[in-house]
Design a protein around this motif. Structure first.
Motif, short mmCIF file in Angstrom:
data_model
loop_
_atom_site.label_atom_id
_atom_site.label_comp_id
_atom_site.label_asym_id
_atom_site.label_seq_id
_atom_site.Cartn_x
_atom_site.Cartn_y
_atom_site.Cartn_z
N ARG A 22 11.76 7.57 6.89
CA ARG A 22 11.68 7.29 5.45
C ARG A 22 12.14 8.51 4.65
O ARG A 22 12.93 8.39 3.70
N LEU A 23 11.67 9.68 5.03
CA LEU A 23 12.02 10.89 4.31
C LEU A 23 13.51 11.23 4.47
O LEU A 23 14.14 11.74 3.54
N MET A 24 14.07 10.91 5.63
CA MET A 24 15.50 11.16 5.84
C MET A 24 16.35 10.32 4.89
O MET A 24 17.45 10.73 4.50
N LEU A 25 15.85 9.15 4.50
CA LEU A 25 16.56 8.29 3.55
C LEU A 25 16.16 8.56 2.10
O LEU A 25 16.63 7.88 1.20
N ASN A 26 15.30 9.54 1.90
CA ASN A 26 14.80 9.88 0.57
C ASN A 26 14.16 8.68 -0.13
O ASN A 26 14.37 8.46 -1.33
N CYS A 27 13.40 7.91 0.63
CA CYS A 27 12.68 6.76 0.08
C CYS A 27 11.22 7.12 -0.14
O CYS A 27 10.65 7.91 0.60
N THR A 28 10.61 6.50 -1.13
CA THR A 28 9.18 6.65 -1.35
C THR A 28 8.43 5.59 -0.57
O THR A 28 9.01 4.58 -0.13
N GLN A 29 7.14 5.79 -0.43
CA GLN A 29 6.30 4.77 0.20
C GLN A 29 6.35 3.49 -0.62
O GLN A 29 6.36 2.40 -0.06
N ALA A 30 6.41 3.62 -1.93
CA ALA A 30 6.46 2.45 -2.81
C ALA A 30 7.75 1.66 -2.58
O ALA A 30 7.72 0.42 -2.54
N GLN A 31 8.86 2.36 -2.41
CA GLN A 31 10.12 1.67 -2.15
C GLN A 31 10.09 0.94 -0.81
O GLN A 31 10.59 -0.18 -0.70
#
Length: 75
Positions: free
Chosen positions: A11-20
């Protein structure tokens, strides 16, 4: 690496938030957060959706490694 840590790393590698990620999966943020905390494990259909989203195999997503003497090595 176990599933919860791998999920967070991807998730962090894609720069996504938990909400996304929760929105993508159609679940609550709390539900998604529980996956990353290791408090809950997703159903197979969710694992497949995550693997496809991150473009990784299910084995990679869940941290599964084949032993050196596995059937996969005999091919």
């Amino acid at each position: 690496m176990n599933f919860s840590k791998k999920l967070k790393q991807l998730r962090l590698m894609l720069n996504c938030t938990q909400a996304q990620m929760a929105e993508f999966l159609g679940i609550t943020v709390r539900g998604y957060r529980n996956y990353e905390l290791g408090a809950r494990e997703p159903e197979l259909s969710v694992l497949i959706k995550l693997a496809d989203h991150f473009n990784v195999s299910l084995d990679e997503l869940v941290g599964r490694k084949f032993p050196k003497d596995s059937l996969m090595d005999s091919k």
